[in-house]
Enzyme design. Structure first.
Site, PDB file in Angstrom:
ATOM      1  N   HIS A 292       9.622  -2.036   1.778  1.00 30.40           N
ATOM      2  CA  HIS A 292       9.683  -2.201   3.226  1.00 30.40           C
ATOM      3  C   HIS A 292       9.547  -3.679   3.564  1.00 30.40           C
ATOM      4  O   HIS A 292       8.820  -4.407   2.926  1.00 30.40           O
ATOM      5  CB  HIS A 292       8.621  -1.368   3.940  1.00 30.40           C
ATOM      6  CG  HIS A 292       7.222  -1.522   3.442  1.00 30.40           C
ATOM      7  ND1 HIS A 292       6.789  -0.980   2.245  1.00 30.40           N
ATOM      8  CD2 HIS A 292       6.150  -2.145   3.973  1.00 30.40           C
ATOM      9  CE1 HIS A 292       5.502  -1.266   2.073  1.00 30.40           C
ATOM     10  NE2 HIS A 292       5.108  -1.984   3.112  1.00 30.40           N
TER      11      HIS A 292
ATOM     12  N   THR B 126       0.814  -1.214   0.000  1.00 25.30           N
ATOM     13  CA  THR B 126       0.000   0.000   0.000  1.00 25.30           C
ATOM     14  C   THR B 126       0.848   1.265   0.000  1.00 25.30           C
ATOM     15  O   THR B 126       0.361   2.325  -0.382  1.00 25.30           O
ATOM     16  CB  THR B 126      -0.966   0.037   1.208  1.00 25.30           C
ATOM     17  OG1 THR B 126      -0.203  -0.049   2.406  1.00 25.30           O
ATOM     18  CG2 THR B 126      -1.969  -1.109   1.144  1.00 25.30           C
TER      19      THR B 126
END
Length: 114
Positions: A100, A95
């Site tokens: 990450h 999102t």
């Protein structure tokens, strides 16, 4: 990239509960945790998705994985177990388009994941 949420966290313009930071990486606790421990490890360099990694980014990705293991150890979850995950693109659940690594721990994690 000034409109990227994670770039703004890495630069300190948006506060976060940090678990670790150095010149290359920042690790912080997720605001919407999916486990008792849910830490995101990000590079300071903006890289949108895993698909955008280059050979020059190999050391950064290795450092991200090693840092997640160190955080799991420091928080007492290395022996019991933990999960690390990179999501790539929307269909996989990404999102925020800044790579990450999710570190999840503190409960039994089922397989296959969602």
């Amino acid at each position: 990239m000034e409109d990227c949420l994670f770039c703004r966290i890495a630069s300190g313009t948006i506060p976060a509960r940090k678990a670790y930071e150095d010149d290359a990486l920042v690790a912080f606790h997720d605001l919407n945790p999916q486990a008792p421990v849910h830490v995101l490890v990000i590079p300071r360099k903006h890289i949108a998705t895993v698909n955008d990694l280059t050979a020059e980014d190999e050391a950064t990705v290795g450092a991200m994985v090693r840092r997640a293991a160190a955080i799991a150890r420091d928080l007492g979850h290395a022996e019991a177990g933990y999960r690390t995950v990179f999501n790539c693109n929307a269909a996989a659940g990404q999102t925020v388009f800044h790579i990450h690594l999710h570190l999840l721990a503190g409960r039994d994690l089922t397989w296959p994941p969602g």
